[in-house]
Design an enzyme around this catalytic site. Structure first.
Site, short mmCIF file in Angstrom:
data_model
loop_
_atom_site.label_atom_id
_atom_site.label_comp_id
_atom_site.label_asym_id
_atom_site.label_seq_id
_atom_site.Cartn_x
_atom_site.Cartn_y
_atom_site.Cartn_z
CB ALA A 10 41.42 38.24 38.83
CB SER A 11 46.84 36.86 40.66
OG SER A 11 47.41 38.05 41.16
NE ARG A 12 49.44 39.98 44.58
CZ ARG A 12 49.87 41.02 45.28
NH1 ARG A 12 49.56 41.12 46.56
NH2 ARG A 12 50.61 41.96 44.73
CB VAL A 61 45.81 46.39 32.34
CG1 VAL A 61 45.19 45.08 32.82
CG2 VAL A 61 46.36 47.20 33.49
CG ASN A 87 40.63 44.43 40.99
OD1 ASN A 87 40.27 45.04 41.99
ND2 ASN A 87 41.68 43.60 41.00
CE1 TYR A 152 45.04 53.21 44.01
CE2 TYR A 152 44.05 54.61 45.70
CZ TYR A 152 44.09 53.42 44.99
OH TYR A 152 43.17 52.44 45.28
CB THR A 155 44.67 57.00 38.42
OG1 THR A 155 44.90 56.40 39.71
CG2 THR A 155 45.97 57.54 37.88
CE LYS A 156 42.26 52.74 41.85
NZ LYS A 156 41.81 51.54 41.14
#
Length: 244
Positions: A10-12, A61, A87, A152, A155-156
């Site tokens: 959540a930093s950006r 994470v 996220n 990618y 995994t999604k």
């Protein structure tokens, strides 16, 4: 349980957009980050400016112990987590045959196992309270696949399977599990693409523009709201019609 959210990554970008929109709607937020401490601090300051409590916690994470410790820090500072937004993720482009074992393992560790770790960290309290909400951030590429982004996309797609299966498992406990599948969002990663590639993606989006982090945040906030109280196991596309 109060309105306490934990948003990973959540930093950006999209994560920051989600954290700020939740704060506008009355949530206190634990802001997770891996490396961007200054950016995470800026997100926390913005949340506090909106009149909500916030805490930044560093954790990869993919590290289950670090994630468990983060959940404990969030509860100690803010209260029990009632909303988890998974996220945090990594992306990249490479030919499938060029993927190394280390790259493949890292995609799985962050994008899929990271969500598993975070859910397992907050789930015992949610089950004991018989309430809670989990929102996983997938992608349109998890719905339709993507050339040169196989790891990618895999995994999604797995996150969607996780969402639907866990929704069934947790429904008797009153816990809802949903998913948002963003389209092409105007973030640092997309800004790094060649102008002609960005133009092509805009052309392929029926609404004729790139999405914004706010577009994704609105979808997450809706799924976390009481108005979505009868929704679980759903995949909400925030993609400007890309997948229609």
């Amino acid at each position: 349980m109060g309105n306490i959210a934990l948003v990973t990554g959540a930093s950006r970008g999209i994560g920051r957009g989600i954290a700020l929109e939740l704060a506008r709607r009355g949530w206190d937020v634990c802001v997770n980050y891996r490396q961007q401490a200054q950016a995470a601090g800026e997100t926390v300051s913005a949340i506090r400016a909106l009149g909500r409590k916030a805490l930044a916690v560093q954790a990869d994470v993919a590290d289950s112990k670090a994630v468990s410790d983060m959940a404990c820090q969030a509860e100690a500072a803010l209260g029990p987590v009632s909303l988890l937004v998974n996220n945090a993720g990594i992306a990249g482009q490479e030919l499938f045959q060029d993927l190394t074992d280390a790259q493949w393992d890292r995609y799985l560790a962050v994008n899929l196992t990271g969500a598993r770790n975070a859910i397992q960290a907050v789930l015992p309290r949610m089950i004991s309270e018989k309430r809670g909400c989990i929102v996983n951030i997938s992608s349109i590429w998890g719905l339709r696949g993507a050339s040169c982004e196989v790891a990618y996309a895999c995994t999604k797609a797995a996150l969607i399977g996780l969402t639907r299966s866990l929704a069934l498992e947790l429904a008797p406990s009153g816990i809802r599990v949903n998913c948002v599948a963003p389209g092409v969002i105007d973030t640092d990663m997309v800004r790094g693409l060649r102008p002609e590639t960005r133009a092509m993606l805009v052309e392929e989006t029926p609404l004729g523009r790139l999405g914004t982090p706010a577009d994704v945040a609105y979808a997450v906030a809706f799924l976390a709201s009481d108005e979505a109280g009868f929704l679980t196991g759903q995949v909400l596309g925030a993609d400007g019609g890309f997948i229609v």
